[in-house]
Write a protein that holds these residues in place. Structure first.
Motif, mmCIF file in Angstrom:
data_model
loop_
_atom_site.group_PDB
_atom_site.id
_atom_site.type_symbol
_atom_site.label_atom_id
_atom_site.label_comp_id
_atom_site.label_asym_id
_atom_site.label_seq_id
_atom_site.Cartn_x
_atom_site.Cartn_y
_atom_site.Cartn_z
ATOM 1 N N ARG A 1 -6.500 55.317 106.897
ATOM 2 C CA ARG A 1 -7.703 55.572 106.094
ATOM 3 C C ARG A 1 -8.763 54.540 106.438
ATOM 4 O O ARG A 1 -8.450 53.490 107.021
ATOM 5 C CB ARG A 1 -7.363 55.493 104.597
ATOM 6 N N CYS B 1 0.282 48.557 108.864
ATOM 7 C CA CYS B 1 -0.875 49.089 108.128
ATOM 8 C C CYS B 1 -0.541 50.451 107.509
ATOM 9 O O CYS B 1 -0.846 50.697 106.343
ATOM 10 C CB CYS B 1 -2.087 49.231 109.041
ATOM 11 N N ASP C 1 -10.583 52.113 104.948
ATOM 12 C CA ASP C 1 -10.450 50.687 104.624
ATOM 13 C C ASP C 1 -9.317 50.025 105.405
ATOM 14 O O ASP C 1 -9.400 48.853 105.769
ATOM 15 C CB ASP C 1 -10.292 50.477 103.107
ATOM 16 N N TYR C 2 -8.243 50.777 105.655
ATOM 17 C CA TYR C 2 -7.118 50.238 106.413
ATOM 18 C C TYR C 2 -7.488 50.132 107.894
ATOM 19 O O TYR C 2 -7.141 49.178 108.570
ATOM 20 C CB TYR C 2 -5.875 51.114 106.223
ATOM 21 N N ASN D 1 1.937 50.308 104.529
ATOM 22 C CA ASN D 1 1.310 49.847 103.289
ATOM 23 C C ASN D 1 0.294 50.839 102.752
ATOM 24 O O ASN D 1 0.082 50.903 101.546
ATOM 25 C CB ASN D 1 0.686 48.472 103.493
ATOM 26 N N GLN D 2 -0.311 51.589 103.650
ATOM 27 C CA GLN D 2 -1.242 52.637 103.219
ATOM 28 C C GLN D 2 -0.486 53.697 102.393
ATOM 29 O O GLN D 2 -0.959 54.145 101.358
ATOM 30 C CB GLN D 2 -1.882 53.288 104.444
ATOM 31 N N GLU D 3 0.711 54.035 102.898
ATOM 32 C CA GLU D 3 1.516 55.031 102.189
ATOM 33 C C GLU D 3 1.924 54.558 100.796
ATOM 34 O O GLU D 3 2.103 55.330 99.887
ATOM 35 C CB GLU D 3 2.767 55.354 103.007
ATOM 36 N N ARG D 4 2.081 53.238 100.683
ATOM 37 C CA ARG D 4 2.485 52.674 99.381
ATOM 38 C C ARG D 4 1.290 52.204 98.554
ATOM 39 O O ARG D 4 1.465 51.582 97.514
ATOM 40 C CB ARG D 4 3.432 51.493 99.618
ATOM 41 N N ASN D 5 0.077 52.443 99.114
ATOM 42 C CA ASN D 5 -1.167 52.028 98.444
ATOM 43 C C ASN D 5 -1.217 50.531 98.158
ATOM 44 O O ASN D 5 -1.730 50.104 97.127
ATOM 45 C CB ASN D 5 -1.374 52.817 97.150
ATOM 46 N N ILE D 6 -0.669 49.739 99.064
ATOM 47 C CA ILE D 6 -0.740 48.281 98.911
ATOM 48 C C ILE D 6 -1.909 47.794 99.770
ATOM 49 O O ILE D 6 -1.941 48.067 100.976
ATOM 50 C CB ILE D 6 0.584 47.598 99.363
ATOM 51 N N PRO D 7 -2.891 47.084 99.173
ATOM 52 C CA PRO D 7 -4.020 46.605 99.982
ATOM 53 C C PRO D 7 -3.560 45.637 101.078
ATOM 54 O O PRO D 7 -2.685 44.787 100.830
ATOM 55 C CB PRO D 7 -4.908 45.884 98.968
#
Lengths: 112, 234
Positions: free
Chosen positions: B21, B56, B23-24, B59-65
């Motif tokens: 995404r 990346c 931001d990532y 963490n995107q899948e887990r919604n961790i910034p």
């Protein structure tokens, strides 16, 4: 107050290797398990460089496997060299543990 | 290390990059630029980028910034990741520079011929008067040739210089690149314009053929050396 971070970092490599020794696993899962056993301050940012180093040292091997969430995920398994490394880490850890205990506990009483 | 080919790794890298995404992807791009400023072995760099894009995505899948993952310091994370990584020697860097230089000349030559098929050709009068369409023979003065060669050479130098690890911020890199380009180009143009050089004739297809062959040879040599060194560490 004693800063436990350095002490934990020193033992992190061996602990990660132990988790990989138990089962086929990946970065995030390793971090979760470390948190469960008490490594509270650990972030993924500290784990991945260690995984990379262990891989370079041929202590672990990796393979890309399709993840249930979507993209391929890197799974780690321990190698024969890794098993030997883990054994020597544990021997070393036991030695340090008993050495520190000798200093702190003499003849079964707390010397502090 | 993984036993998949470089082509396959690149394919995975591209697919995973597209899945990021906005931001990532922004942080991944910053990390990519930072890692590229080190002279890492090409194969090692691909492995590292694959590793990073994987982190990346995970963490995107887990919604961790990602800021939480890298403790607000992606550069420190990259530094740890590239520590002890295989790097290019000075000779390999020089070879890369020559390869870039030849590739630019090769592409410029093709572009020039392609331009000759368009009305734009008339605006390129300073490079010669004979249209390559008529006999594919292009007259060029040594002075024009020097203009033609020195420009990509300076660009290559500037690119190399801007990739130096010394520059920390991307904006600084751009400013230094731009100033370097303008200064070096102006100086070289000034000297070349005042040099009395003789006129020579070179067929454009010969330039394309020679530069194409040299570029292909250098490409094989450069990536061959990189692969050999990479495999030695496996």
């Amino acid at each position: 107050m004693f800063d436990k971070t350095q002490l934990m970092r020193g033992s992190l490599e061996g602990c990660i290797l132990k988790i990989i020794d138990k089962k086929l696993t990946y970065g995030y899962e390793i971090m979760e398990e470390l948190k469960t056993v008490g490594f509270d301050d650990i972030s993924e940012g500290s784990i991945y460089p260690i995984l990379l180093r262990l891989e370079k040292q041929k202590n672990i091997t990796s393979q890309l496997i399709d993840s249930p969430l979507g993209p391929k995920r890197k799974y780690y398994t321990i190698s024969e060299e890794g098993k030997e490394y883990l054994q020597s880490f544990y021997e070393c850890w036991k030695h340090i543990y008993s050495t520190v205990n000798i200093l702190f506990y003499e003849e079964g009483s707390d010397s502090q | 290390m993984m036993t998949i080919s470089l082509r396959e790794k690149k394919k995975i890298l591209n697919t995973e990059k597209k899945a990021l995404r906005k931001d990532y992807k922004k942080i991944y791009t910053k990390m990519f630029i930072y890692i590229s400023s080190f002279s890492l072995n090409y194969y090692t760099r691909t492995d590292l980028l694959l590793e990073i894009v994987g982190i990346c995505l995970e963490n995107q899948e887990r919604n961790i910034p990602l800021d939480d993952v890298f403790n607000n310091d992606y550069k420190a994370f990259c530094d740890t990741m590239i520590a002890d990584s295989l790097r290019m020697s000075k000779r390999q860097k020089a070879l890369e520079l020559i390869l870039q230089f030849m590739a630019i000349i090769f592409l410029c030559s093709i572009l020039f011929v392609l331009l000759s098929f368009t009305p734009l050709y008339n605006s390129l009068g300073s490079f010669g008067n004979n249209n390559p369409l008529h006999g594919w023979y292009y007259t060029i003065t040594l002075k024009d040739l020097s203009y033609y060669l020195i420009n990509p050479f300076i660009i290559s130098l500037a690119i190399l210089y801007s990739n130096r690890h010394t520059f920390k911020g991307e904006f600084n890199v751009f400013i230094i690149y731009f100033i370097l380009y303008v200064v070096l180009f102006s100086i070289s143009m000034f000297f070349l314009a005042n040099l009395p050089l003789a006129s020579i004739s070179l067929p454009i297809y010969l330039i394309i053929l020679i530069t194409g062959m040299i570029t292909a040879g250098l490409y094989c040599l450069f990536y061959g050396i990189q692969k050999k060194e990479y495999l030695l560490t496996q």
